[in-house]
Design an enzyme around this catalytic site. Structure first.
Site, mmCIF file in Angstrom:
data_model
loop_
_atom_site.group_PDB
_atom_site.id
_atom_site.type_symbol
_atom_site.label_atom_id
_atom_site.label_comp_id
_atom_site.label_asym_id
_atom_site.label_seq_id
_atom_site.Cartn_x
_atom_site.Cartn_y
_atom_site.Cartn_z
ATOM 1 N N GLY A 19 5.438 28.209 -13.513
ATOM 2 C CA GLY A 19 5.060 26.868 -13.945
ATOM 3 C C GLY A 19 3.571 26.800 -14.228
ATOM 4 O O GLY A 19 2.920 27.818 -14.462
ATOM 5 N N ARG A 20 3.010 25.596 -14.186
ATOM 6 C CA ARG A 20 1.595 25.419 -14.534
ATOM 7 C C ARG A 20 0.687 26.351 -13.727
ATOM 8 O O ARG A 20 -0.161 27.047 -14.272
ATOM 9 C CB ARG A 20 1.163 23.972 -14.278
ATOM 10 C CG ARG A 20 1.721 22.948 -15.250
ATOM 11 C CD ARG A 20 1.212 21.569 -14.853
ATOM 12 N NE ARG A 20 1.667 20.527 -15.762
ATOM 13 C CZ ARG A 20 2.830 19.889 -15.629
ATOM 14 N NH1 ARG A 20 3.640 20.198 -14.625
ATOM 15 N NH2 ARG A 20 3.178 18.951 -16.495
ATOM 16 N N ILE A 21 0.870 26.348 -12.405
ATOM 17 C CA ILE A 21 -0.044 27.096 -11.548
ATOM 18 C C ILE A 21 0.229 28.591 -11.634
ATOM 19 O O ILE A 21 -0.703 29.397 -11.757
ATOM 20 C CB ILE A 21 0.050 26.595 -10.098
ATOM 21 C CG1 ILE A 21 -0.423 25.146 -10.022
ATOM 22 C CG2 ILE A 21 -0.773 27.476 -9.163
ATOM 23 C CD1 ILE A 21 -0.154 24.475 -8.688
ATOM 24 N N SER A 56 1.762 27.904 -1.980
ATOM 25 C CA SER A 56 2.733 26.889 -2.402
ATOM 26 C C SER A 56 3.244 26.065 -1.228
ATOM 27 O O SER A 56 2.763 24.969 -0.970
ATOM 28 C CB SER A 56 3.888 27.558 -3.144
ATOM 29 O OG SER A 56 3.429 28.146 -4.347
ATOM 30 N N ARG A 57 4.237 26.585 -0.501
ATOM 31 C CA ARG A 57 4.791 25.917 0.664
ATOM 32 C C ARG A 57 5.132 26.972 1.712
ATOM 33 O O ARG A 57 5.671 28.032 1.388
ATOM 34 C CB ARG A 57 6.043 25.116 0.305
ATOM 35 C CG ARG A 57 5.785 23.803 -0.436
ATOM 36 C CD ARG A 57 5.068 22.796 0.453
ATOM 37 N NE ARG A 57 4.899 21.488 -0.176
ATOM 38 C CZ ARG A 57 3.832 21.114 -0.851
ATOM 39 N NH1 ARG A 57 2.826 21.969 -1.017
ATOM 40 N NH2 ARG A 57 3.749 19.892 -1.358
ATOM 41 N N GLU A 93 2.341 22.441 9.778
ATOM 42 C CA GLU A 93 0.919 22.195 9.544
ATOM 43 C C GLU A 93 0.494 20.880 10.216
ATOM 44 O O GLU A 93 1.150 19.861 9.990
ATOM 45 C CB GLU A 93 0.627 22.135 8.049
ATOM 46 C CG GLU A 93 0.925 23.440 7.333
ATOM 47 C CD GLU A 93 0.764 23.322 5.817
ATOM 48 O OE1 GLU A 93 0.464 22.209 5.318
ATOM 49 O OE2 GLU A 93 0.949 24.336 5.140
ATOM 50 N N HIS A 152 -4.426 24.746 4.029
ATOM 51 C CA HIS A 152 -3.786 23.977 2.958
ATOM 52 C C HIS A 152 -4.863 23.289 2.114
ATOM 53 O O HIS A 152 -4.810 22.089 1.842
ATOM 54 C CB HIS A 152 -2.804 22.948 3.522
ATOM 55 C CG HIS A 152 -1.741 22.554 2.528
ATOM 56 N ND1 HIS A 152 -0.451 22.312 2.878
ATOM 57 C CD2 HIS A 152 -1.790 22.380 1.188
ATOM 58 C CE1 HIS A 152 0.263 21.985 1.813
ATOM 59 N NE2 HIS A 152 -0.537 22.028 0.765
ATOM 60 N N ALA A 153 -5.822 24.100 1.680
ATOM 61 C CA ALA A 153 -6.987 23.580 0.974
ATOM 62 C C ALA A 153 -7.083 24.085 -0.457
ATOM 63 O O ALA A 153 -8.061 23.789 -1.147
ATOM 64 C CB ALA A 153 -8.259 23.974 1.725
ATOM 65 N N ALA A 154 -6.067 24.825 -0.928
ATOM 66 C CA ALA A 154 -6.154 25.424 -2.257
ATOM 67 C C ALA A 154 -6.341 24.385 -3.359
ATOM 68 O O ALA A 154 -6.957 24.654 -4.382
ATOM 69 C CB ALA A 154 -4.902 26.255 -2.541
#
Length: 322
Positions: free
Chosen positions: A153-155, A230-231, A260, A279-281
């Site tokens: 996808g986009r990322i 991602s997750r 988290e 979780h800072a990306a």
């Protein structure tokens, strides 16, 4: 006529003011629950038409308590904390923010990948511990390395584009999207078998939960690497811990975990072969504002057109087929 009500749930330090200003300018009353507790949300959001969430769980039980709710707007690409089936059944739109941090997440994964392939976090720890020996790490020549991208996808596509000129081969797997130019499309197991590093760019769904399990990790070349921005639920973390302990994997770069913030005893904490970020990306000064603005715009577009800017479900279609 009373103003429509929009309620923010968990805030987590986010500056909501740009979104609040947009909503209030359009005639909304805005409240901030500042909580992920369903009892608090249900109380503050009584009568709300719009719920704007961070990472709180919006399940069927909560939706049942929010009579009159018309839209749930997430502040992320992922919508795995929302019960889409329950929302759709009740005629409630769910909308996400798909493009606010494409650059940030892709470059975060890119930075993690380069760091792992060149052994930087491990060499740093070694030097800090008083050692001065670079031969202890498997350092790859990038022009000879193969990187696998799961999810285009986009990322994922942006990450693959960054990797293309840097490494020898970029493999891609996505069951729904074609591979961009310069990316070799392969099957999922072949990608794991051939890749010196695998980077995950997928939503968390029933189909993708624990996609990276012991069997897939065993397919990877010994000493290879994994990146996940991602997750956390995409990865079987106990299996990952075993693969790192045995040396099957040389390291992992993780921006996300299954729980988290991580619970005490989380296997990835303190693991010397793991590069972690909280979780800072997605974060930058620009993206932090864009997430808030686009989340509010989903509500405003729904308010004006009866459909949000970025819907992820189709409650109208469900009503017609019921």
């Amino acid at each position: 006529m009373s103003s429509p009500l929009a309620v923010y749930t968990d805030v987590d330090g986010t500056d909501l003011q740009p979104g609040i200003e947009l909503l209030e300018a359009a005639g909304f009353e805005v409240r901030v629950a500042n909580s992920s507790d369903p009892d608090v949300i249900a109380k503050v959001a009584q009568g709300a038409q719009a719920l704007l969430i961070g990472y709180c769980v919006v399940d069927e039980a909560l939706l049942e308590r929010l009579e009159g709710l018309k839209i749930v707007a997430t502040q992320s690409v992922g919508v795995d904390t929302v019960d889409l089936a329950a929302a759709t059944k009740r005629g409630i739109w769910v909308a996400n923010v798909p493009g606010a941090a494409t650059e940030e997440v892709a470059t975060h994964a890119f930075a993690m990948a380069l760091s792992l392939l060149r052994g930087l976090p491990f060499l740093d720890r070694s030097v800090q511990a008083g050692q001065w020996d670079g031969t202890t790490e498997r350092l790859l020549r990038l022009s000879g390395a193969t990187v696998g991208v799961v999810g285009l996808g986009r990322i994922g596509a942006r990450f693959a584009k960054l990797m293309g000129p840097t490494v020898g081969t970029v493999l891609g797997y996505d069951p729904y999207l074609p591979a961009p130019d310069g990316i070799q499309a392969v099957g999922l197991d072949e990608l794991f078998t051939r890749s010196d590093l695998v980077s995950l760019h997928l939503p968390l769904t029933e189909e993708t939960t624990a996609l990276v399990n012991a069997d897939r990790l065993a397919l990877m070349p010994r000493g290879s690497f994994l990146v996940n921005v991602s997750r956390g639920g995409l990865v079987d973390h106990p299996a990952l811990a075993r693969a790192l302990e045995s040396g099957q994997l040389g390291g992992a770069g993780l921006d996300v975990l299954a729980v988290e913030p991580p619970a005490a005893g989380e296997a990835m904490l303190g693991n010397p072969r793991v590069l972690l970020s909280p979780h800072a990306a997605y974060l930058s000064e620009q993206s932090a504002r864009d997430y808030v603005v686009q989340q509010a715009k989903n509500v405003l577009t729904w308010h004006h057109r009866q459909i949000p800017e970025h819907p992820v479900n189709s409650p109208l279609a469900a009503q017609f087929t019921a």
